[in-house]
Design an enzyme around this catalytic site. Structure first.
Site, PDB file in Angstrom:
ATOM      1  N   SER A  68      -3.227  -7.559   3.297  1.00 34.51           N
ATOM      2  CA  SER A  68      -3.444  -7.332   4.726  1.00 34.51           C
ATOM      3  C   SER A  68      -3.822  -8.632   5.429  1.00 34.51           C
ATOM      4  O   SER A  68      -3.389  -8.888   6.556  1.00 34.51           O
ATOM      5  CB  SER A  68      -4.547  -6.288   4.932  1.00 34.51           C
ATOM      6  N   ARG A  81      -2.359  -6.330  -7.989  1.00 40.76           N
ATOM      7  CA  ARG A  81      -1.334  -7.334  -7.717  1.00 40.76           C
ATOM      8  C   ARG A  81      -1.422  -8.482  -8.711  1.00 40.76           C
ATOM      9  O   ARG A  81      -0.443  -8.844  -9.341  1.00 40.76           O
ATOM     10  CB  ARG A  81      -1.500  -7.912  -6.302  1.00 40.76           C
ATOM     11  N   LYS A 110     -16.895  -5.915   7.346  1.00 39.18           N
ATOM     12  CA  LYS A 110     -15.681  -6.571   7.824  1.00 39.18           C
ATOM     13  C   LYS A 110     -15.501  -6.329   9.311  1.00 39.18           C
ATOM     14  O   LYS A 110     -15.954  -5.322   9.849  1.00 39.18           O
ATOM     15  CB  LYS A 110     -14.449  -6.005   7.091  1.00 39.18           C
ATOM     16  N   HIS A 132       0.846  -1.204   0.000  1.00 35.54           N
ATOM     17  CA  HIS A 132       0.000   0.000   0.000  1.00 35.54           C
ATOM     18  C   HIS A 132       0.882   1.257   0.000  1.00 35.54           C
ATOM     19  O   HIS A 132       0.631   2.211  -0.739  1.00 35.54           O
ATOM     20  CB  HIS A 132      -0.892   0.065   1.242  1.00 35.54           C
TER      21      HIS A 132
END
Length: 161
Positions: free
Chosen positions: A127, A89, A40, A16
């Protein structure tokens, strides 16, 4: 031009941070916008994530950190941003992000999404991966900023985490 880099950043990773630094070279101003995602269960509160990101981006003079709830496009309009900055990614990121970019375009024609390919050394990093490693006491200092590594080790050293 102002760019918004939205995300949950729970926690922020060096991947990040790489996108933030590179975005800062491309845009006049980058606002890292920490999303309060009610679907979440985060490790860190929104306030703590904002604090963590401010600490590890303090050397970047054109980067601000804020938090928001609601639609990213509405947040971008409020801050007169013309770009949503997103990191990619792997191929699965592209599919999800492209769908989101098209959706955002239906909400605001004026806001573009700009994708930055992640640096190769961080292409595996997420993460979730960092949290899993930290949970079992693994080394994470090469994956997250120092202040975040400290906070994660403290969090996972508490019983019932």
């Amino acid at each position: 031009m102002i760019a918004i880099y939205p995300g949950s950043f729970d926690p922020i990773t060096l991947g990040h941070l790489d996108i933030i630094e590179r975005g800062g070279m491309l845009f006049e101003r980058v606002i890292v916008a920490v999303l309060c995602n009610t679907s979440k269960k985060p490790v860190f509160s929104v306030e703590k994530r904002v604090e963590q990101i401010r600490e590890c981006t303090q050397h970047l003079l054109n980067v601000e950190v804020d938090s928001f709830t609601g639609l990213t496009v509405e947040y971008a309009k409020l801050h007169k941003a013309g770009v949503l900055l997103r990191g990619l990614r792997v191929l699965s990121d592209f599919e999800k992000e492209l769908q989101m970019a098209h959706t955002n375009k239906t909400l605001s024609e004026a806001i573009e999404t700009v994708f930055l390919a992640t640096t190769t050394e961080y292409s595996f990093l997420s993460s979730s991966t960092v949290k899993e490693i930290a949970q079992f006491g693994g080394e994470i200092s090469h994956l997250v900023p120092e202040n975040v590594a400290r906070d994660l080790y403290v969090y996972y050293s508490k019983p019932n985490q």
